[in-house]
Design an enzyme around this catalytic site. Structure first.
Site, PDB file in Angstrom:
ATOM      1  N   GLU A   1      64.868  53.942  -1.383  1.00  0.00           N
ATOM      2  CA  GLU A   1      64.432  54.636  -0.136  1.00  0.00           C
ATOM      3  C   GLU A   1      63.115  54.591  -0.036  1.00  0.00           C
ATOM      4  O   GLU A   1      62.598  54.058   1.132  1.00  0.00           O
ATOM      5  CB  GLU A   1      65.105  56.110  -0.040  1.00  0.00           C
TER       6      GLU A   1
ATOM      7  N   TRP B   1      62.485  50.904   0.911  1.00  0.00           N
ATOM      8  CA  TRP B   1      62.851  50.559   2.405  1.00  0.00           C
ATOM      9  C   TRP B   1      61.397  50.704   3.521  1.00  0.00           C
ATOM     10  O   TRP B   1      61.177  50.010   3.949  1.00  0.00           O
ATOM     11  CB  TRP B   1      63.790  51.271   2.788  1.00  0.00           C
TER      12      TRP B   1
ATOM     13  N   TRP C   1      71.661  44.512  29.076  1.00  0.00           N
ATOM     14  CA  TRP C   1      71.344  46.117  28.870  1.00  0.00           C
ATOM     15  C   TRP C   1      71.772  46.832  30.038  1.00  0.00           C
ATOM     16  O   TRP C   1      71.370  46.437  31.191  1.00  0.00           O
ATOM     17  CB  TRP C   1      69.980  46.252  28.390  1.00  0.00           C
TER      18      TRP C   1
ATOM     19  N   ASN D   1      68.150  61.288   8.296  1.00  0.00           N
ATOM     20  CA  ASN D   1      68.211  60.020   8.469  1.00  0.00           C
ATOM     21  C   ASN D   1      69.676  59.591   8.835  1.00  0.00           C
ATOM     22  O   ASN D   1      69.891  58.677   9.601  1.00  0.00           O
ATOM     23  CB  ASN D   1      68.114  59.066   7.086  1.00  0.00           C
TER      24      ASN D   1
ATOM     25  N   TRP E   1      66.856  49.617  22.583  1.00  0.00           N
ATOM     26  CA  TRP E   1      66.624  50.137  21.288  1.00  0.00           C
ATOM     27  C   TRP E   1      65.139  50.838  21.542  1.00  0.00           C
ATOM     28  O   TRP E   1      64.551  51.789  21.017  1.00  0.00           O
ATOM     29  CB  TRP E   1      66.424  49.836  20.074  1.00  0.00           C
TER      30      TRP E   1
ATOM     31  N   TRP F   1      65.189  51.392  13.880  1.00  0.00           N
ATOM     32  CA  TRP F   1      66.079  51.329  15.150  1.00  0.00           C
ATOM     33  C   TRP F   1      66.466  49.788  15.289  1.00  0.00           C
ATOM     34  O   TRP F   1      67.661  49.495  15.613  1.00  0.00           O
ATOM     35  CB  TRP F   1      65.026  51.309  16.442  1.00  0.00           C
TER      36      TRP F   1
HETATM   37  C1  LIG Z   1      66.250  54.786  13.826  1.00  0.00           C
HETATM   38  C2  LIG Z   1      65.367  55.374  12.749  1.00  0.00           C
HETATM   39  C3  LIG Z   1      63.975  55.720  13.141  1.00  0.00           C
HETATM   40  C4  LIG Z   1      63.341  56.000  11.806  1.00  0.00           C
HETATM   41  N1  LIG Z   1      62.024  56.453  12.215  1.00  0.00           N
HETATM   42  C5  LIG Z   1      61.084  56.909  10.937  1.00  0.00           C
HETATM   43  C6  LIG Z   1      59.863  57.252  11.392  1.00  0.00           C
HETATM   44  O1  LIG Z   1      59.278  57.177  12.453  1.00  0.00           O
HETATM   45  N2  LIG Z   1      59.237  57.521  10.118  1.00  0.00           N
HETATM   46  C7  LIG Z   1      59.793  57.420   9.101  1.00  0.00           C
HETATM   47  O2  LIG Z   1      58.947  57.801   8.052  1.00  0.00           O
HETATM   48  N3  LIG Z   1      61.141  57.073   8.828  1.00  0.00           N
HETATM   49  C8  LIG Z   1      61.602  56.777   9.899  1.00  0.00           C
HETATM   50  N4  LIG Z   1      63.181  56.316   9.749  1.00  0.00           N
HETATM   51  C9  LIG Z   1      63.663  56.439   8.144  1.00  0.00           C
HETATM   52  C10 LIG Z   1      64.236  57.693   7.714  1.00  0.00           C
HETATM   53  O3  LIG Z   1      65.037  58.347   8.552  1.00  0.00           O
HETATM   54  C11 LIG Z   1      63.121  58.809   7.169  1.00  0.00           C
HETATM   55  O4  LIG Z   1      62.202  58.151   6.371  1.00  0.00           O
HETATM   56  C12 LIG Z   1      63.767  60.013   6.664  1.00  0.00           C
HETATM   57  O5  LIG Z   1      64.871  60.701   7.403  1.00  0.00           O
HETATM   58  C13 LIG Z   1      62.780  61.100   6.077  1.00  0.00           C
HETATM   59  O6  LIG Z   1      63.305  62.168   5.545  1.00  0.00           O
HETATM   60  P1  LIG Z   1      63.166  62.430   3.772  1.00  0.00           P
HETATM   61  O7  LIG Z   1      61.565  61.975   3.673  1.00  0.00           O
HETATM   62  O8  LIG Z   1      63.811  63.417   3.732  1.00  0.00           O
HETATM   63  O9  LIG Z   1      63.494  60.911   3.384  1.00  0.00           O
HETATM   64  P2  LIG Z   1      64.327  60.651   1.894  1.00  0.00           P
HETATM   65  O10 LIG Z   1      65.761  60.638   1.761  1.00  0.00           O
HETATM   66  O11 LIG Z   1      63.898  61.860   1.097  1.00  0.00           O
HETATM   67  O12 LIG Z   1      63.556  59.438   1.242  1.00  0.00           O
HETATM   68  C14 LIG Z   1      62.323  59.411   0.723  1.00  0.00           C
HETATM   69  C15 LIG Z   1      61.335  58.732   1.539  1.00  0.00           C
HETATM   70  O13 LIG Z   1      61.948  57.267   1.521  1.00  0.00           O
HETATM   71  C16 LIG Z   1      61.529  56.600   3.031  1.00  0.00           C
HETATM   72  N5  LIG Z   1      62.761  56.176   3.651  1.00  0.00           N
HETATM   73  C17 LIG Z   1      64.001  56.804   3.481  1.00  0.00           C
HETATM   74  N6  LIG Z   1      64.876  55.986   4.191  1.00  0.00           N
HETATM   75  C18 LIG Z   1      64.049  55.254   4.894  1.00  0.00           C
HETATM   76  C19 LIG Z   1      64.304  54.110   5.788  1.00  0.00           C
HETATM   77  N7  LIG Z   1      65.679  54.108   6.427  1.00  0.00           N
HETATM   78  N8  LIG Z   1      63.380  53.393   6.330  1.00  0.00           N
HETATM   79  C20 LIG Z   1      62.197  53.543   5.848  1.00  0.00           C
HETATM   80  N9  LIG Z   1      61.811  54.550   5.081  1.00  0.00           N
HETATM   81  C21 LIG Z   1      62.561  55.191   4.346  1.00  0.00           C
HETATM   82  C22 LIG Z   1      60.506  57.629   3.549  1.00  0.00           C
HETATM   83  O14 LIG Z   1      59.308  57.671   3.347  1.00  0.00           O
HETATM   84  C23 LIG Z   1      61.256  59.044   2.930  1.00  0.00           C
HETATM   85  O15 LIG Z   1      60.276  59.947   3.081  1.00  0.00           O
HETATM   86  C24 LIG Z   1      63.792  56.084  10.553  1.00  0.00           C
HETATM   87  C25 LIG Z   1      65.262  55.639  10.452  1.00  0.00           C
HETATM   88  C26 LIG Z   1      66.000  55.454  11.699  1.00  0.00           C
HETATM   89  C27 LIG Z   1      67.674  54.918  11.334  1.00  0.00           C
END
Ligand SMILES: Cc1cc2nc3c(=O)[nH]c(=O)nc-3n(C[C@H](O)[C@H](O)[C@H](O)COP(=O)(O)OP(=O)(O)OC[C@H]3O[C@@H](n4cnc5c(N)ncnc54)[C@H](O)[C@@H]3O)c2cc1C
Length: 448
Positions: free
Chosen positions: A250, A253, A282, A320, A338, A361
């Site tokens: 994660e 990512w 769209w 997420n 989107w 997105w």
């Molecule tokens: C449509 C959409 C929009 C999003 N917008 C953002 C945003 O604006 N800012 C943001 O930080 N994340 C975004 N994410 C990714 C992800 O949803 C969040 O990082 C995550 O929900 C944050 O919660 P957490 O810190 O508990 O994540 P955890 O599950 O604990 O993950 C640990 C860290 O890994 C990174 N991470 C995890 N999943 C992703 C992912 N899919 N993409 C990129 N990094 C990830 C984050 O930095 C996160 O804090 C988005 C995902 C989607 C599907």
């Protein structure tokens, strides 16, 4: 020898290589750049101010606040304190890179260098490339190359034992007062470390299963701390073990999306697959606007979608799994591009990050790098039943359904009394709209 440490997305003193490189006599500064400030939502402005308050405390009250164009502010400050260097962590975002080049040019006229040390990532964007020197476009090979490349150990030095450099002073503006529309989590590096330690102790071992459950506190909730650099991903990676591979992925990512943004700066607002912006049919006009409003307000009649949107607007954060569900619903059930949803997310998320958001997105819409295929349309009913099996997440954010028991909350139309409390009817028929989305996709397939 006086240097300036210009903080931006690295609002911490621990494991901060740029601060270490700044030397023993340092003027710490943060510049409120109107270009970034004006584009920020009140939720992110409020969080930033709290994070700066915390940083100032860590710096013994020495943080100098200035506002204006950094190309003017930084050279003026360098003259004021007779600085011989300005230190930053490199910024790889489209705007930040250009801003730094402008500042570099402006201070070079004073013979003051801009010294870049480190970045907000474990591996700087652009560093990992394929054997033919082209960027990766698919996550799994990027992940392999990223781990093979590896990262530095956390920066050690005087700051690891909290012997701070001597800070020099300069007149400072006050931090702006910003009212947050939501109750924010604690900001700053102490809060980040506290959250990390708590997650590590209580939830990391179950992360692989629990991370998809919005009804559980199963994820790290570190995204805002990472976004503002209150904790560095390298500091987390140093504490993770091979059995934490899912969590490490994660973190990767986030780095993958920063890398894609670095190579494709326009992808902040344009689809990587250009057909999605030029020929995809769209929805637009009044009807689409009404559907979009219902989505924003959590009034679609699909419980998991509405719970997610209400979590977003009332807390500034969304789980997420639910981000993916609501994004799929907007693009594939309502046929709305989107970019409209991404903008709404950026207005409401306190972890709003342009690379992760735009590419999160695009992944869901099916038009990004390594995209979820367009024909994968999230079913909001089965997703709700699978990932919120007892309905606790929906009941928490949708009080009109709070009287329904267990998982029945995901199908209020099947339940006696399901609509008693004013919950809206479904605004579209998922099955029918799925077919429309697939037909739209088929119509652009093969066309360029
Ligand atoms: C449509 C959409 C929009 C999003 N917008 C953002 C945003 O604006 N800012 C943001 O930080 N994340 C975004 N994410 C990714 C992800 O949803 C969040 O990082 C995550 O929900 C944050 O919660 P957490 O810190 O508990 O994540 P955890 O599950 O604990 O993950 C640990 C860290 O890994 C990174 N991470 C995890 N999943 C992703 C992912 N899919 N993409 C990129 N990094 C990830 C984050 O930095 C996160 O804090 C988005 C995902 C989607 C599907």
């Amino acid at each position: 020898m006086t240097s300036i440490m210009w903080f931006r997305r690295d609002l911490r003193i621990r494991d901060n290589p740029a601060l270490l490189a700044a030397g023993s006599e340092v003027l710490p500064v943060f510049v409120f750049d109107p270009v970034l400030w004006d584009a920020s939502s009140s939720v992110r402005r409020a969080y930033l101010v709290e994070s700066l308050r915390s940083l100032n405390k860590s710096l013994g009250g020495h943080l100098v606040i200035r506002s204006g164009n950094p190309s003017t502010v930084i050279p003026a400050l360098a003259r004021e304190v007779n600085a011989d260097s300005v230190h930053i962590a490199a910024d790889f975002g489209p705007y930040g890179q250009q801003r730094d080049l402008n500042v570099e040019t402006a201070i070079s006229a004073l013979s003051v260098p801009l010294v870049r040390t480190g970045s907000p990532y474990a591996v700087a964007p652009g560093r990992v490339v394929k054997s033919d020197d082209t960027p990766y476009r698919v996550f799994t090979p990027f992940y392999k190359a990223w781990t093979t490349h590896g990262w530095r150990a956390p920066a050690t030095g005087p700051l690891s034992t909290f012997e701070l450099p001597k800070f020099i002073s300069a007149p400072s503006e006050a931090l702006p007062a910003v009212a947050s529309p939501v109750s924010l989590p604690a900001a700053g590096e102490d809060a980040a470390w506290e959250r990390w330690k708590q997650f590590n102790k209580t939830a990391l071992a179950q992360y692989d299963e629990a991370r998809n459950r919005p009804d559980l506190d199963g994820t790290s909730a570190l995204s805002h701390h990472l976004k503002y650099g209150e904790i560095h991903p390298r500091s987390l990676l140093a504490e993770l073990k091979p059995e934490h591979i899912v969590f490490i992925k994660e973190i990767c990512w986030r780095e993958f999306y920063a890398d894609i943004m670095f190579h494709n700066p326009m992808s902040a607002s344009r689809s990587l697959d250009a057909r999605y912006d030029s020929i995809m049919p769209w929805a637009s006009g009044t009807e689409a606007d009404e559907l979009f409003t219902a989505w924003c307000q959590g009034q679609t009649g699909y419980p998991i979608v509405d719970a997610g949107m209400r979590q977003l607007t009332t807390t500034g954060w969304m789980h997420n799994r639910v981000r993916m569900i609501v994004a799929s619903f907007l693009v594939k059930d309502l046929h709305i591009p989107w970019q409209r949803g991404a903008k709404f997310f950026m207005q409401n998320l306190y972890d709003g990050d342009i690379a992760s958001n735009s590419h999160g997105w695009q992944w869901t819409a099916g038009c990004g790098t390594d995209a979820s295929p367009f024909y994968r349309v999230f079913n909001p009913i089965t997703q709700g039943i699978k990932f919120d099996p007892d309905g606790n997440y929906v009941r928490k954010y949708v009080p009109e359904l709070a009287h329904l028991v267990g998982g029945s909350v995901h199908e209020p139309w099947d339940t006696l009394g399901g609509y008693d409390q004013g919950y809206p009817e479904r605004i579209v028929d998922h099955k029918a709209e799925r077919e429309v989305a697939l037909a739209d996709f088929a119509s652009i397939k093969g066309r360029t």
